[in-house]
Write an enzyme that holds these catalytic residues in place. Structure first.
Site, PDB file in Angstrom:
ATOM      1  N   GLY A  40     -24.251  25.612  -5.684  1.00  0.00           N
ATOM      2  CA  GLY A  40     -24.175  26.972  -4.951  1.00  0.00           C
ATOM      3  C   GLY A  40     -23.433  27.857  -5.357  1.00  0.00           C
ATOM      4  N   ILE A  74     -19.860  29.064  -3.959  1.00  0.00           N
ATOM      5  CA  ILE A  74     -18.692  28.573  -4.557  1.00  0.00           C
ATOM      6  C   ILE A  74     -18.687  27.789  -5.846  1.00  0.00           C
ATOM      7  CG2 ILE A  74     -16.245  28.421  -3.853  1.00  0.00           C
ATOM      8  CD1 ILE A  74     -16.947  29.173  -1.156  1.00  0.00           C
ATOM      9  N   ASN A 112     -28.042  19.001  -4.327  1.00  0.00           N
ATOM     10  CA  ASN A 112     -29.052  18.386  -3.969  1.00  0.00           C
ATOM     11  C   ASN A 112     -30.442  19.596  -4.022  1.00  0.00           C
ATOM     12  OD1 ASN A 112     -28.459  19.788  -1.806  1.00  0.00           O
ATOM     13  ND2 ASN A 112     -29.374  17.325  -0.293  1.00  0.00           N
ATOM     14  N   SER A 141     -11.999  25.108   5.216  1.00  0.00           N
ATOM     15  CA  SER A 141     -12.480  26.409   6.547  1.00  0.00           C
ATOM     16  C   SER A 141     -11.451  27.356   7.513  1.00  0.00           C
ATOM     17  CB  SER A 141     -13.928  26.683   6.423  1.00  0.00           C
ATOM     18  OG  SER A 141     -14.275  27.672   7.646  1.00  0.00           O
ATOM     19  N   THR A 172     -11.901  28.735   9.917  1.00  0.00           N
ATOM     20  CA  THR A 172     -12.630  28.124  11.148  1.00  0.00           C
ATOM     21  C   THR A 172     -11.594  27.615  12.021  1.00  0.00           C
ATOM     22  OG1 THR A 172     -14.415  27.647  12.098  1.00  0.00           O
ATOM     23  CG2 THR A 172     -14.326  26.708  10.684  1.00  0.00           C
ATOM     24  N   TYR A 208     -20.564  23.294  13.256  1.00  0.00           N
ATOM     25  CA  TYR A 208     -20.205  23.393  11.396  1.00  0.00           C
ATOM     26  C   TYR A 208     -18.569  23.225  11.574  1.00  0.00           C
ATOM     27  CZ  TYR A 208     -18.812  25.386   7.510  1.00  0.00           C
ATOM     28  OH  TYR A 208     -17.613  25.793   6.410  1.00  0.00           O
ATOM     29  N   LYS A 227     -15.477  20.282   9.447  1.00  0.00           N
ATOM     30  CA  LYS A 227     -14.560  20.839   8.561  1.00  0.00           C
ATOM     31  C   LYS A 227     -13.081  19.984   9.110  1.00  0.00           C
ATOM     32  CE  LYS A 227     -17.011  22.690   5.575  1.00  0.00           C
ATOM     33  NZ  LYS A 227     -16.999  21.919   4.256  1.00  0.00           N
ATOM     34  N   ASN A 268     -12.357  34.887   4.004  1.00  0.00           N
ATOM     35  CA  ASN A 268     -14.224  35.088   4.614  1.00  0.00           C
ATOM     36  C   ASN A 268     -14.573  35.298   2.446  1.00  0.00           C
ATOM     37  OD1 ASN A 268     -13.630  34.953   7.107  1.00  0.00           O
ATOM     38  ND2 ASN A 268     -15.593  36.045   7.062  1.00  0.00           N
ATOM     39  N   ASN A 304     -24.102  35.573   6.797  1.00  0.00           N
ATOM     40  CA  ASN A 304     -22.670  36.773   6.620  1.00  0.00           C
ATOM     41  C   ASN A 304     -22.587  38.014   6.149  1.00  0.00           C
ATOM     42  OD1 ASN A 304     -22.125  33.970   5.320  1.00  0.00           O
ATOM     43  ND2 ASN A 304     -20.797  34.669   6.812  1.00  0.00           N
ATOM     44  N   ARG A 353     -11.037  40.441   9.753  1.00  0.00           N
ATOM     45  CA  ARG A 353     -11.080  39.574   8.115  1.00  0.00           C
ATOM     46  C   ARG A 353     -10.479  39.728   7.347  1.00  0.00           C
ATOM     47  NH1 ARG A 353     -13.211  38.151  12.716  1.00  0.00           N
ATOM     48  NH2 ARG A 353     -15.267  37.087  13.310  1.00  0.00           N
TER      49      ARG A 353
HETATM   50  P1  NAD Z   1     -23.827  26.420  -0.759  1.00  0.00           P
HETATM   51  O1  NAD Z   1     -24.869  26.514   0.319  1.00  0.00           O
HETATM   52  O2  NAD Z   1     -23.736  28.586  -1.975  1.00  0.00           O
HETATM   53  O3  NAD Z   1     -23.435  25.667  -1.886  1.00  0.00           O
HETATM   54  C1  NAD Z   1     -23.352  24.604  -1.045  1.00  0.00           C
HETATM   55  C2  NAD Z   1     -23.978  23.387  -2.011  1.00  0.00           C
HETATM   56  O4  NAD Z   1     -24.054  22.416  -1.675  1.00  0.00           O
HETATM   57  C3  NAD Z   1     -25.420  23.775  -2.419  1.00  0.00           C
HETATM   58  O5  NAD Z   1     -26.152  24.558  -3.237  1.00  0.00           O
HETATM   59  C4  NAD Z   1     -26.142  22.484  -1.318  1.00  0.00           C
HETATM   60  O6  NAD Z   1     -27.377  22.697  -1.834  1.00  0.00           O
HETATM   61  C5  NAD Z   1     -25.593  21.831  -1.785  1.00  0.00           C
HETATM   62  N1  NAD Z   1     -25.286  20.648  -0.922  1.00  0.00           N
HETATM   63  C6  NAD Z   1     -25.571  20.234   0.612  1.00  0.00           C
HETATM   64  N2  NAD Z   1     -25.224  19.380   1.080  1.00  0.00           N
HETATM   65  C7  NAD Z   1     -25.916  18.441   0.125  1.00  0.00           C
HETATM   66  C8  NAD Z   1     -25.795  17.234  -0.221  1.00  0.00           C
HETATM   67  N3  NAD Z   1     -25.888  16.124   0.800  1.00  0.00           N
HETATM   68  N4  NAD Z   1     -25.994  16.951  -1.608  1.00  0.00           N
HETATM   69  C9  NAD Z   1     -25.410  17.257  -2.369  1.00  0.00           C
HETATM   70  N5  NAD Z   1     -25.733  18.031  -2.425  1.00  0.00           N
HETATM   71  C10 NAD Z   1     -25.541  18.959  -0.678  1.00  0.00           C
HETATM   72  O7  NAD Z   1     -21.826  27.404   0.085  1.00  0.00           O
HETATM   73  P2  NAD Z   1     -20.986  28.054  -0.121  1.00  0.00           P
HETATM   74  O8  NAD Z   1     -20.543  28.914   0.303  1.00  0.00           O
HETATM   75  O9  NAD Z   1     -21.078  27.245  -1.549  1.00  0.00           O
HETATM   76  O10 NAD Z   1     -19.609  26.606   0.214  1.00  0.00           O
HETATM   77  C11 NAD Z   1     -19.143  26.078  -0.686  1.00  0.00           C
HETATM   78  C12 NAD Z   1     -18.572  24.475   0.363  1.00  0.00           C
HETATM   79  O11 NAD Z   1     -17.144  25.875   1.182  1.00  0.00           O
HETATM   80  C13 NAD Z   1     -18.640  24.714   1.666  1.00  0.00           C
HETATM   81  O12 NAD Z   1     -18.315  23.363   1.550  1.00  0.00           O
HETATM   82  C14 NAD Z   1     -19.026  25.709   3.140  1.00  0.00           C
HETATM   83  O13 NAD Z   1     -18.638  25.070   4.288  1.00  0.00           O
HETATM   84  C15 NAD Z   1     -17.591  25.724   2.605  1.00  0.00           C
HETATM   85  N6  NAD Z   1     -16.380  27.101   3.174  1.00  0.00           N
HETATM   86  C16 NAD Z   1     -17.660  28.010   2.265  1.00  0.00           C
HETATM   87  C17 NAD Z   1     -17.040  29.193   3.174  1.00  0.00           C
HETATM   88  C18 NAD Z   1     -18.333  30.464   2.847  1.00  0.00           C
HETATM   89  O14 NAD Z   1     -18.016  31.610   4.009  1.00  0.00           O
HETATM   90  N7  NAD Z   1     -18.777  30.398   1.867  1.00  0.00           N
HETATM   91  C19 NAD Z   1     -16.294  30.019   4.137  1.00  0.00           C
HETATM   92  C20 NAD Z   1     -15.542  28.443   4.461  1.00  0.00           C
HETATM   93  C21 NAD Z   1     -15.943  27.110   3.699  1.00  0.00           C
HETATM   94  C1  WQD Z   2     -17.809  38.548   9.226  1.00  0.00           C
HETATM   95  C2  WQD Z   2     -17.934  40.374  10.504  1.00  0.00           C
HETATM   96  C3  WQD Z   2     -18.948  39.300  12.258  1.00  0.00           C
HETATM   97  C4  WQD Z   2     -23.077  39.564   9.890  1.00  0.00           C
HETATM   98  C5  WQD Z   2     -18.109  32.885   8.613  1.00  0.00           C
HETATM   99  C6  WQD Z   2     -18.001  31.537   9.156  1.00  0.00           C
HETATM  100  C7  WQD Z   2     -16.943  30.738   8.661  1.00  0.00           C
HETATM  101  C8  WQD Z   2     -16.880  30.701   6.560  1.00  0.00           C
HETATM  102  C9  WQD Z   2     -17.210  32.184   6.830  1.00  0.00           C
HETATM  103  C10 WQD Z   2     -18.025  28.659   6.314  1.00  0.00           C
HETATM  104  C11 WQD Z   2     -17.679  39.725  11.992  1.00  0.00           C
HETATM  105  C12 WQD Z   2     -19.618  40.545  11.143  1.00  0.00           C
HETATM  106  C13 WQD Z   2     -21.426  39.975  10.328  1.00  0.00           C
HETATM  107  C14 WQD Z   2     -23.941  40.597  10.273  1.00  0.00           C
HETATM  108  C15 WQD Z   2     -21.852  41.931  11.458  1.00  0.00           C
HETATM  109  N1  WQD Z   2     -17.431  30.189   6.768  1.00  0.00           N
HETATM  110  N2  WQD Z   2     -20.702  40.741  10.917  1.00  0.00           N
HETATM  111  N3  WQD Z   2     -22.775  42.296  10.902  1.00  0.00           N
HETATM  112  O1  WQD Z   2     -18.136  35.040  10.372  1.00  0.00           O
HETATM  113  O2  WQD Z   2     -16.145  35.504   9.989  1.00  0.00           O
HETATM  114  O3  WQD Z   2     -17.136  34.093   9.299  1.00  0.00           O
HETATM  115  O4  WQD Z   2     -18.095  32.549   7.535  1.00  0.00           O
HETATM  116  O5  WQD Z   2     -16.574  28.011   6.420  1.00  0.00           O
HETATM  117  O6  WQD Z   2     -16.960  29.205   9.317  1.00  0.00           O
HETATM  118  O7  WQD Z   2     -17.939  31.652  10.829  1.00  0.00           O
HETATM  119  O8  WQD Z   2     -17.978  35.633   8.612  1.00  0.00           O
HETATM  120  O9  WQD Z   2     -19.789  37.162   7.567  1.00  0.00           O
HETATM  121  O10 WQD Z   2     -20.469  36.082   9.543  1.00  0.00           O
HETATM  122  O11 WQD Z   2     -18.495  37.469   9.369  1.00  0.00           O
HETATM  123  O12 WQD Z   2     -20.958  43.358  12.014  1.00  0.00           O
HETATM  124  O13 WQD Z   2     -25.005  41.084  10.142  1.00  0.00           O
HETATM  125  O14 WQD Z   2     -18.683  40.953  10.172  1.00  0.00           O
HETATM  126  O15 WQD Z   2     -19.110  39.972  12.927  1.00  0.00           O
HETATM  127  O16 WQD Z   2     -16.755  40.043  12.409  1.00  0.00           O
HETATM  128  P1  WQD Z   2     -17.562  35.184   9.886  1.00  0.00           P
HETATM  129  P2  WQD Z   2     -19.404  36.649   8.556  1.00  0.00           P
END
Ligand code: NAD
Ligand code: WQD
Length: 339
Positions: free
Chosen positions: A10, A12, A32, A125, A127, A150, A154, A179, A199, A231
């Site tokens: 994925g 990150i 997966n 997160s 969040t 979601y 967390k 973010n 996003n 953010r």
């Molecule tokens: P992503 O979707 O790119 O990566 C997650 C990976 O997990 C994917 O490759 C997916 O195929 C795999 N996966 C999901 N469920 C699975 C399962 N049951 N078994 C095996 N593999 C599985 O997401 P990401 O942005 O890399 O996020 C990684 C983590 O960070 C997540 O837990 C997410 O909630 C958390 N997070 C992400 C953000 C963000 O903005 N990207 C912010 C805060 C927290």
């Molecule tokens: C950022 C800003 C939107 C899209 C989400 C999850 C959070 C975390 C990170 C996992 C906001 C604005 C966005 C668009 C816009 N993920 N925006 N037009 O909402 O801060 O956080 O991702 O844990 O839990 O909620 O991130 O990138 O969606 O939005 O104006 O088409 O951009 O309103 O102010 P967010 P985001």
């Protein structure tokens, strides 16, 4: 020095695997491919020169997960990224989110317990803070009622981890990301949203490349200097490096408590319009956007107090907003040209 990275293909996870390999860790990925693709393991190898061991299965499957841990009982730690992460989808399909995110965590904890694997790093997160009462937000800020299933996964996950480690040998670190945006400088890996991005930054780069017609800016009536929401955007490579520091701290037994929490942010807040301006500056393009109403569930402003992470982990985010948007744009262009 063998580490399991769940969700390692994925967004990150893939960047973290590269940083772990750079530091000499042997990495096993489990994914997966529900939200990523198998070629990412090869792209990781192109950057690091080393292909990670990859197993494709669902961590919500108890038997397969137990079998995996029996076969890999020599792991030093687990960095657990695998989860579903789309806020809106979780509102429409909460059980899918609770099942995937919570059952997979419980299966992993069980596997760690049974095979005496000592260290867990968990992707949490910002969040969990909701709209904080005080800014910048520190790890001591109260957890607010989750805005979405979601977000609730967390919060519940952090509780499940804390309860479990009380009666086991496991140590755990929850990293609360703000973010994450941007991509690896090679542009070989980056964010790959399925379908229409939720996003901001992937929506910006997909609009600029012509995949989307127009970016909607959600709300200009917030109580912020330019009226758009604020953010704490953090470069994904800075974020990935924090995971290496965190797992090393655990392996070297430098934790102050069996469960630690760290904010991973830069400490700087940027508005939606500031992100767009940065993108326009680094790309030399004019972005097609329009202001629309607020998106339900969005908080007005949040940014991290990163002092505890900076001081305790000795880690600090280095890359600025322009580096974040430039790397996201480079990745979008490389990826689309490859298609
Ligand atoms: P992503 O979707 O790119 O990566 C997650 C990976 O997990 C994917 O490759 C997916 O195929 C795999 N996966 C999901 N469920 C699975 C399962 N049951 N078994 C095996 N593999 C599985 O997401 P990401 O942005 O890399 O996020 C990684 C983590 O960070 C997540 O837990 C997410 O909630 C958390 N997070 C992400 C953000 C963000 O903005 N990207 C912010 C805060 C927290
Ligand atoms: C950022 C800003 C939107 C899209 C989400 C999850 C959070 C975390 C990170 C996992 C906001 C604005 C966005 C668009 C816009 N993920 N925006 N037009 O909402 O801060 O956080 O991702 O844990 O839990 O909620 O991130 O990138 O969606 O939005 O104006 O088409 O951009 O309103 O102010 P967010 P985001």
């Amino acid at each position: 020095m063998k580490i399991l990275v769940t969700g390692g293909t994925g967004y990150i996870g893939s960047h973290t695997v590269v940083e772990l390999q750079k530091e000499g860790f042997e990495v096993v990925i489990v994914d997966n491919l529900s939200n990523s693709q198998a070629w990412i393991a090869d792209a990781i190898a192109d950057i690091s020169g080393k292909k990670p061991h990859f197993e494709q299965f669902d961590l919500a499957d108890q038997k397969l997960t137990a079998d995996f841990f029996r076969r890999h009982s020599d792991l030093m730690g687990v960095i657990h990224f695998a989860a579903f992460k789309a806020v809106g989808e979780s509102v429409d399909n909460p059980l899918m989110y609770y099942r995937n995110n919570l059952v997979s965590l419980m299966n992993i904890l069980e596997g760690m317990q049974q095979n005496v694997i000592p260290n867990l790093v968990f992707s949490s997160s910002c969040t969990v803070y909701g709209q904080p009462d005080e800014l910048p937000v520190s790890e001591k800020a109260p957890i607010k009622k989750a805005e979405s299933p979601y977000g609730n996964t967390k919060q519940i996950s952090e509780e499940i981890i804390q309860d479990t480690i009380k009666s086991s040998e496991i140590h755990a670190t929850a990293l609360r990301y703000f973010n994450p945006i941007g991509a690896h400088e090679s542009a070989s890996i980056g964010e790959l949203p399925l379908g229409v991005p939720n996003n901001l930054v992937p929506f910006i780069t997909q609009t600029a490349i012509g995949l989307r017609k127009q970016l909607s800016v959600f709300g200009e009536d917030y109580n912020t200097p330019d009226g758009t929401a604020i953010r704490d955007y953090i470069h994904v490579v800075d974020l990935a490096q924090a995971h290496v520091v965190a797992i090393k701290r655990m392996i070297n037994q430098q934790m102050k408590q069996r469960f630690e929490i760290f904010n991973l942010g830069t400490g700087n807040g940027y508005s939606v319009l500031e992100v767009i301006q940065s993108f326009e500056k680094v790309s030399g393009l004019k972005l097609n956007y329009k202001i629309v109403g607020r998106r339900p569930g969005d908080v007005e402003q949040v940014w991290a107090n990163p002092e505890w992470s900076n001081n305790e982990l000795g880690w600090k985010a280095k890359r600025n907003l322009d580096e974040m948007t430039a790397s996201a744009w480079k990745w979008e262009q490389y990826y689309r040209n490859k298609q």
